[in-house]
Design a protein around this motif. Structure first.
Motif, PDB file in Angstrom:
ATOM      1  N   ARG A 189      42.209  35.778  41.087  1.00 27.60           N
ATOM      2  CA  ARG A 189      41.672  35.038  42.100  1.00 27.60           C
ATOM      3  C   ARG A 189      41.674  33.632  42.197  1.00 27.60           C
ATOM      4  O   ARG A 189      41.205  33.110  40.765  1.00 27.60           O
ATOM      5  CB  ARG A 189      41.224  35.447  42.769  1.00 27.60           C
ATOM      6  CG  ARG A 189      40.180  35.022  44.522  1.00 27.60           C
ATOM      7  CD  ARG A 189      39.367  35.768  44.758  1.00 27.60           C
ATOM      8  NE  ARG A 189      38.121  36.065  44.008  1.00 27.60           N
ATOM      9  CZ  ARG A 189      37.282  36.489  43.795  1.00 27.60           C
ATOM     10  NH1 ARG A 189      37.584  38.190  44.278  1.00 27.60           N
ATOM     11  NH2 ARG A 189      36.276  36.743  43.127  1.00 27.60           N
ATOM     12  N   GLY A 190      42.601  32.869  42.739  1.00 29.41           N
ATOM     13  CA  GLY A 190      42.497  31.376  42.467  1.00 29.41           C
ATOM     14  C   GLY A 190      42.868  30.845  40.878  1.00 29.41           C
ATOM     15  O   GLY A 190      43.875  29.769  41.229  1.00 29.41           O
ATOM     16  N   ALA A 191      43.867  31.674  40.266  1.00 29.01           N
ATOM     17  CA  ALA A 191      45.359  30.896  39.382  1.00 29.01           C
ATOM     18  C   ALA A 191      46.730  30.399  40.128  1.00 29.01           C
ATOM     19  O   ALA A 191      46.500  31.115  40.958  1.00 29.01           O
ATOM     20  CB  ALA A 191      45.211  32.564  38.606  1.00 29.01           C
ATOM     21  N   ASP A 192      46.998  29.782  39.505  1.00 27.67           N
ATOM     22  CA  ASP A 192      47.951  28.620  39.374  1.00 27.67           C
ATOM     23  C   ASP A 192      49.319  30.076  39.609  1.00 27.67           C
ATOM     24  O   ASP A 192      50.149  30.233  40.184  1.00 27.67           O
ATOM     25  CB  ASP A 192      48.355  27.490  39.371  1.00 27.67           C
ATOM     26  CG  ASP A 192      47.051  26.319  39.737  1.00 27.67           C
ATOM     27  OD1 ASP A 192      46.904  26.842  40.621  1.00 27.67           O
ATOM     28  OD2 ASP A 192      46.958  25.222  38.762  1.00 27.67           O
ATOM     29  N   LYS A 193      49.121  30.530  38.084  1.00 30.89           N
ATOM     30  CA  LYS A 193      50.010  31.631  37.710  1.00 30.89           C
ATOM     31  C   LYS A 193      49.431  32.923  36.969  1.00 30.89           C
ATOM     32  O   LYS A 193      47.823  32.779  36.784  1.00 30.89           O
ATOM     33  CB  LYS A 193      50.656  30.657  36.915  1.00 30.89           C
ATOM     34  CG  LYS A 193      51.762  29.543  36.498  1.00 30.89           C
ATOM     35  CD  LYS A 193      52.520  30.032  35.559  1.00 30.89           C
ATOM     36  CE  LYS A 193      53.671  27.745  36.138  1.00 30.89           C
ATOM     37  NZ  LYS A 193      53.818  27.214  34.477  1.00 30.89           N
ATOM     38  N   PRO A 194      50.092  33.914  36.907  1.00 31.89           N
ATOM     39  CA  PRO A 194      50.445  35.190  36.515  1.00 31.89           C
ATOM     40  C   PRO A 194      49.010  35.139  34.977  1.00 31.89           C
ATOM     41  O   PRO A 194      50.051  34.046  34.501  1.00 31.89           O
ATOM     42  CB  PRO A 194      51.360  35.781  37.350  1.00 31.89           C
ATOM     43  CG  PRO A 194      51.644  35.561  38.063  1.00 31.89           C
ATOM     44  CD  PRO A 194      52.001  34.630  37.565  1.00 31.89           C
ATOM     45  N   ALA A 195      48.763  36.118  34.307  1.00 32.53           N
ATOM     46  CA  ALA A 195      48.767  36.224  33.378  1.00 32.53           C
ATOM     47  C   ALA A 195      49.035  37.423  33.169  1.00 32.53           C
ATOM     48  O   ALA A 195      49.492  38.330  33.019  1.00 32.53           O
ATOM     49  CB  ALA A 195      47.262  35.320  33.427  1.00 32.53           C
ATOM     50  N   VAL A 196      49.519  37.257  31.254  1.00 36.11           N
ATOM     51  CA  VAL A 196      49.751  38.287  31.172  1.00 36.11           C
ATOM     52  C   VAL A 196      48.596  39.105  29.420  1.00 36.11           C
ATOM     53  O   VAL A 196      47.870  38.187  29.007  1.00 36.11           O
ATOM     54  CB  VAL A 196      51.080  38.250  29.591  1.00 36.11           C
ATOM     55  CG1 VAL A 196      51.612  39.455  28.625  1.00 36.11           C
ATOM     56  CG2 VAL A 196      52.513  37.443  30.594  1.00 36.11           C
TER      57      VAL A 196
END
Length: 317
Positions: free
Chosen positions: A265-272
């Protein structure tokens, strides 16, 4: 309360990425054969279970809905990095809460991947739009698509103890629809009640026979029995010497062959992430790209020891 108990049980452990509490070299795992890429579709779920490892609920949106375009980007990265991925997995939350679930599944199937969807097979899956989408995918890609249904216990009362009154009946209704339409199914159960493996599998076998479900209770890939992840229980740290002592290869541990993509939530991009089980642990977030996710994973968490190394569990199909 749980965090304090967890800290007390493993006091002094799992503090240093490279070294255990007694000064030995902590075990790490290299990404040797990335065969499964998981996508967390979001932590929202239609129910709230007693012991959900990712704290899914009707109100938890800590992990927001990932989009089909974001999924396609990572599918492109698989090709660019030449990862030998055979399977795309979707987990939640409840994946069928995500309005783009069918489109995401289609994107993976169109590229030739096997797809595994983890679901409770309840109301979100049974909405007309989802059923129509699933039927279309089944017609075109049925041999590549598997739905793994969460049936915590083959006894309805024990299942409902975890998932809420009436949950078992709703899940069975969903499974019967999948059965009648020729979908490939698997089941995920839990060992929280302390049944032996043989007794659990015998119980699931009777359940499958009663309902005409074509699922092999003796096959660990079709009937997966997950060990519990209780952070209040003391567990050993895994050192480099443990591989020989346990006669186990790091190549058998889940983070040698899988990664998971999440959208915070609130992140610009997904993370791995290194692991499907540690969505809220910053130390296991590896970056935003698959290239960054090729780094080694240091087994610096109780789940690494109890669930993966000692428990021998895997989320993959």
């Amino acid at each position: 309360m749980k965090d304090n108990a967890a800290s007390a049980a493993n006091i002094g452990k799992f503090q240093d990425k490279l070294v255990t509490a007694d000064g030995q070299t902590r075990a790490s795992v290299a990404l040797k054969n990335p065969e499964t890429l998981w996508f967390n579709t979001g932590t929202l779920c239609n129910i709230e279970c007693q012991n959900c490892y990712i704290l899914s609920s009707p109100s938890n949106d800590a992990l927001v809905y990932i989009t089909a375009d974001e999924v396609r980007d990572y599918l492109d990265q698989i090709e660019e990095r030449n990862w030998p991925v055979r399977e795309i997995g979707f987990t939640g939350g409840e994946p069928f809460m995500n309005p783009e679930m069918i489109e995401m599944t289609r994107a993976a199937l169109e590229r030739g991947f096997e797809v595994l969807i983890l679901t409770n097979a309840m109301v979100p899956m049974m909405r007309r739009k989802m059923r129509e989408g699933l039927l279309e995918l089944q017609r075109r890609y049925g041999d590549k698509l598997t739905l793994r249904i969460s049936v915590d216990h083959h006894n309805s009362d024990l299942h409902d103890e975890e998932r809420g009154k009436g949950s078992f009946k709703k899940t069975v209704t969903g499974m019967e629809w999948l059965r009648d339409n020729g979908f490939r199914m698997a089941v995920a159960g839990r060992t929280v009640w302390g049944d032996s493996d043989a007794d659990s599998r015998a119980g699931y076998a009777a359940f499958f026979e009663k309902h005409g479900f074509d699922i092999d209770a003796q096959n660990p890939a079709q009937t997966v029995l997950f060990p519990e992840m209780d952070e209040t229980v003391e567990v050993p740290e895994i050192t480099t010497s443990c591989w020989g002592i346990l006669d186990k290869s790091p190549d058998a541990v889940m983070c040698s062959n899988a990664r998971m993509v999440v959208k915070r939530r609130g992140a610009d991009k997904p993370a791995v992430l290194a692991c499907t089980l540690l969505a809220y642990e910053p130390a296991f977030e590896m970056g935003t790209t698959l290239a960054e996710a090729e780094a080694d994973v240091h087994l610096n968490h109780p789940h690494c020891a109890k669930f993966c190394v000692l428990g021998g569990a895997s989320c993959s199909g």
